[in-house]
Design an enzyme around this catalytic site. Structure first.
Site, PDB file in Angstrom:
ATOM      1  N   GLY A 133      -2.050  -9.446 -40.980  1.00  0.00           N
ATOM      2  CA  GLY A 133      -1.714  -8.914 -42.307  1.00  0.00           C
ATOM      3  C   GLY A 133      -0.360  -8.220 -42.239  1.00  0.00           C
ATOM      4  O   GLY A 133       0.442  -8.493 -41.339  1.00  0.00           O
ATOM      5  N   ARG A 134      -0.133  -7.301 -43.185  1.00  0.00           N
ATOM      6  CA  ARG A 134       1.177  -6.635 -43.277  1.00  0.00           C
ATOM      7  C   ARG A 134       1.607  -5.986 -41.956  1.00  0.00           C
ATOM      8  O   ARG A 134       2.731  -6.170 -41.494  1.00  0.00           O
ATOM      9  CB  ARG A 134       1.133  -5.558 -44.364  1.00  0.00           C
ATOM     10  CG  ARG A 134       1.346  -6.087 -45.758  1.00  0.00           C
ATOM     11  CD  ARG A 134       1.267  -4.928 -46.741  1.00  0.00           C
ATOM     12  NE  ARG A 134      -0.101  -4.495 -46.837  1.00  0.00           N
ATOM     13  CZ  ARG A 134      -0.865  -4.690 -47.901  1.00  0.00           C
ATOM     14  NH1 ARG A 134      -0.376  -5.262 -48.971  1.00  0.00           N
ATOM     15  NH2 ARG A 134      -2.112  -4.290 -47.915  1.00  0.00           N
ATOM     16  N   ILE A 135       0.694  -5.221 -41.337  1.00  0.00           N
ATOM     17  CA  ILE A 135       1.076  -4.467 -40.135  1.00  0.00           C
ATOM     18  C   ILE A 135       1.259  -5.421 -38.938  1.00  0.00           C
ATOM     19  O   ILE A 135       2.230  -5.309 -38.183  1.00  0.00           O
ATOM     20  CB  ILE A 135       0.044  -3.359 -39.827  1.00  0.00           C
ATOM     21  CG1 ILE A 135       0.012  -2.352 -40.992  1.00  0.00           C
ATOM     22  CG2 ILE A 135       0.389  -2.634 -38.520  1.00  0.00           C
ATOM     23  CD1 ILE A 135      -1.110  -1.342 -40.951  1.00  0.00           C
ATOM     24  N   THR A 141      -4.604   0.183 -32.537  1.00  0.00           N
ATOM     25  CA  THR A 141      -4.168   1.172 -33.529  1.00  0.00           C
ATOM     26  C   THR A 141      -4.884   0.886 -34.854  1.00  0.00           C
ATOM     27  O   THR A 141      -4.449   1.369 -35.898  1.00  0.00           O
ATOM     28  CB  THR A 141      -2.632   1.119 -33.753  1.00  0.00           C
ATOM     29  OG1 THR A 141      -2.283  -0.227 -34.114  1.00  0.00           O
ATOM     30  CG2 THR A 141      -1.857   1.526 -32.522  1.00  0.00           C
ATOM     31  N   ALA A 179      -1.024   6.897 -36.041  1.00  0.00           N
ATOM     32  CA  ALA A 179      -0.091   5.780 -36.261  1.00  0.00           C
ATOM     33  C   ALA A 179       0.741   5.933 -37.540  1.00  0.00           C
ATOM     34  O   ALA A 179       1.904   5.549 -37.572  1.00  0.00           O
ATOM     35  CB  ALA A 179      -0.844   4.458 -36.268  1.00  0.00           C
ATOM     36  N   ARG A 232      -8.999   0.232 -35.731  1.00  0.00           N
ATOM     37  CA  ARG A 232     -10.200   1.061 -35.886  1.00  0.00           C
ATOM     38  C   ARG A 232     -11.018   0.986 -34.602  1.00  0.00           C
ATOM     39  O   ARG A 232     -11.175  -0.108 -34.008  1.00  0.00           O
ATOM     40  CB  ARG A 232     -11.071   0.549 -37.048  1.00  0.00           C
ATOM     41  CG  ARG A 232     -10.567   0.896 -38.437  1.00  0.00           C
ATOM     42  CD  ARG A 232     -10.664   2.401 -38.717  1.00  0.00           C
ATOM     43  NE  ARG A 232     -10.236   2.747 -40.059  1.00  0.00           N
ATOM     44  CZ  ARG A 232      -9.007   3.161 -40.398  1.00  0.00           C
ATOM     45  NH1 ARG A 232      -8.064   3.269 -39.481  1.00  0.00           N
ATOM     46  NH2 ARG A 232      -8.724   3.484 -41.646  1.00  0.00           N
ATOM     47  N   GLU A 238     -15.072   8.735 -32.815  1.00  0.00           N
ATOM     48  CA  GLU A 238     -13.800   9.405 -33.078  1.00  0.00           C
ATOM     49  C   GLU A 238     -14.090  10.743 -33.740  1.00  0.00           C
ATOM     50  O   GLU A 238     -14.789  10.746 -34.762  1.00  0.00           O
ATOM     51  CB  GLU A 238     -12.943   8.520 -33.994  1.00  0.00           C
ATOM     52  CG  GLU A 238     -11.512   8.987 -34.073  1.00  0.00           C
ATOM     53  CD  GLU A 238     -10.612   7.971 -34.788  1.00  0.00           C
ATOM     54  OE1 GLU A 238     -10.643   6.780 -34.436  1.00  0.00           O
ATOM     55  OE2 GLU A 238      -9.899   8.402 -35.705  1.00  0.00           O
ATOM     56  N   HIS A 285      -5.260   9.275 -33.510  1.00  0.00           N
ATOM     57  CA  HIS A 285      -5.189   8.603 -34.818  1.00  0.00           C
ATOM     58  C   HIS A 285      -3.941   9.070 -35.593  1.00  0.00           C
ATOM     59  O   HIS A 285      -4.047   9.651 -36.679  1.00  0.00           O
ATOM     60  CB  HIS A 285      -6.485   8.882 -35.610  1.00  0.00           C
ATOM     61  CG  HIS A 285      -6.752   7.862 -36.685  1.00  0.00           C
ATOM     62  ND1 HIS A 285      -8.018   7.419 -37.003  1.00  0.00           N
ATOM     63  CD2 HIS A 285      -5.917   7.196 -37.528  1.00  0.00           C
ATOM     64  CE1 HIS A 285      -7.958   6.545 -37.989  1.00  0.00           C
ATOM     65  NE2 HIS A 285      -6.682   6.392 -38.322  1.00  0.00           N
TER      66      HIS A 285
HETATM   67  C1  DGY Z   1      -5.085   4.176 -42.423  1.00  0.00           C
HETATM   68  O1  DGY Z   1      -4.193   4.209 -43.253  1.00  0.00           O
HETATM   69  O2  DGY Z   1      -6.011   3.354 -42.479  1.00  0.00           O
HETATM   70  C2  DGY Z   1      -5.061   5.196 -41.339  1.00  0.00           C
HETATM   71  O3  DGY Z   1      -5.783   4.762 -40.230  1.00  0.00           O
HETATM   72  C3  DGY Z   1      -5.584   6.530 -41.828  1.00  0.00           C
HETATM   73  O4  DGY Z   1      -6.902   6.373 -42.224  1.00  0.00           O
END
Ligand code: DGY
Length: 326
Positions: A158-160, A236, A288, A238, A267, A286
């Site tokens: 996806g985007r990331i 990075t 990122a 879940r 977590e 967490h």
């Molecule tokens: C997201 O944007 O999903 C980050 O992990 C914060 O929840």
């Protein structure tokens, strides 16, 4: 004069966005660093029309019912919204919204930073110095992996994932990806036929898929056994996409060489967890998307979503617009 609608903000947030919300709503503001317990969430949500939610808040039909019939919008501070039961929300005609796009580059930058730090053993080397082990230049100590010429396998395109791919390509990496959705641009990356294929061929494996029923436990014992012995694993996305026990065993048995994690399951991970006793893992809390600029924009976008929801509109970043009526 009509009473203002109530909005619950479950954590501390940027004060200018709280001021914006106060102009249109009575804000129940849990201004503290720790998340509310489920019981506190149930109590504070009573009569609310909107919820400014965070990843730490599990919002299911029970919480929605505790809010009551006024609840119109749940706006997540983040792109991932696996903490919200969207089906339960749609059933109750409640809009759910998130903050896509705004954090793409920040998160991909971070994933690439973590990848490079893992490749060059930065955290481990820092511990080495702090522990008084730096005696002299040693040509054979703390050797890492080269980025240029190595293969990155991206799970979820996806985007990331795509933004990370561009950074990796410009650093001379070969990029493979495995995705369930069809990417709409060819970046010079190679789509693999199976996850198995990607795991076998990659020097670095980075997760970028959402947490869903399909991806929960996606990476477990079998998947680690397929990776190369020198492979570096990066998460990075879940925590629950990975079986933590299997990851711990893979690191202990050196089935992979290193893991860099910004998310864990559970977590937060407790400081006496076995993973933290290992040298070949870096664990981050967490962060990122945690830059001043990005977190500010996320906060603003979350408030935009709430205000639209309170006005009876479909919020700009609604994830269940097809399932609700306005
Ligand atoms: C997201 O944007 O999903 C980050 O992990 C914060 O929840």
């Amino acid at each position: 004069m009509l009473d203002k609608p109530k909005v619950l903000v479950t954590r501390r947030q940027f004060s200018d966005q709280i001021i914006r919300l106060k102009e249109v709503a009575e804000v129940i503001y849990l201004e503290r660093p720790l998340p509310p317990t489920p019981e506190e969430l149930r109590n504070h949500v009573l009569d609310c029309s909107g919820i400014f939610a965070h990843i730490t808040d599990l919002i299911d039909g029970g919480i929605m019912d505790s809010a009551g019939p006024n609840l119109k919008v749940i706006a997540e501070f983040g792109v991932g919204y696996d903490n919200i039961n969207v089906k339960d929300a749609s059933y109750r005609n409640i809009a759910v919204a998130n903050t896509p796009g705004i954090l793409t580059d920040t998160t991909a930058d971070f994933a690439f930073t973590v990848l490079q730090s893992a490749a060059r053993r930065i955290a481990e080397s820092d511990r080495f110095v702090r522990n008084g082990n730096w005696k002299w230049f040693d040509p054979l100590d703390l050797l890492g992996l080269d980025i240029k010429g190595s293969t990155l396998g991206i799970i979820g395109f996806g985007r990331i994932g795509r933004s990370l791919a561009k950074k990796a390509l410009s650093s001379g990496m070969k990029v493979l990806y495995f995705t369930r959705s069809q990417p709409n641009e060819d970046y010079g990356c190679f789509e693999v036929e199976s996850l198995k294929d990607l795991l076998k061929k990659s020097d670095f494996v980075s997760l970028h898929c959402p947490l869903t029923d399909l991806t929960k436990g996606l990476i477990g014992k079998e998947e680690f056994s397929l990776m190369q012995k020198h492979a570096v694993f990066i998460n990075t996305a879940r925590g629950p996409i990975v079986d933590t026990d299997a990851l711990t065993e893979a690191l202990i048995n050196k089935e992979i060489s290193y893991a860099a994690l910004d998310v864990t399951d559970p977590e937060p991970i407790s400081s006496d967890h076995k993973l933290l006793s290992l040298d070949n893992v870096t664990i981050l809390p967490h962060i990122a998307s945690a830059t001043v600029g990005t977190r500010r924009k996320m906060s603003e976008m979350t408030v935009d979503n709430i205000i639209a929801g309170l006005n009876g509109e479909v919020p700009p970043n609604c994830v269940n617009s097809d399932e609700i009526s306005r």
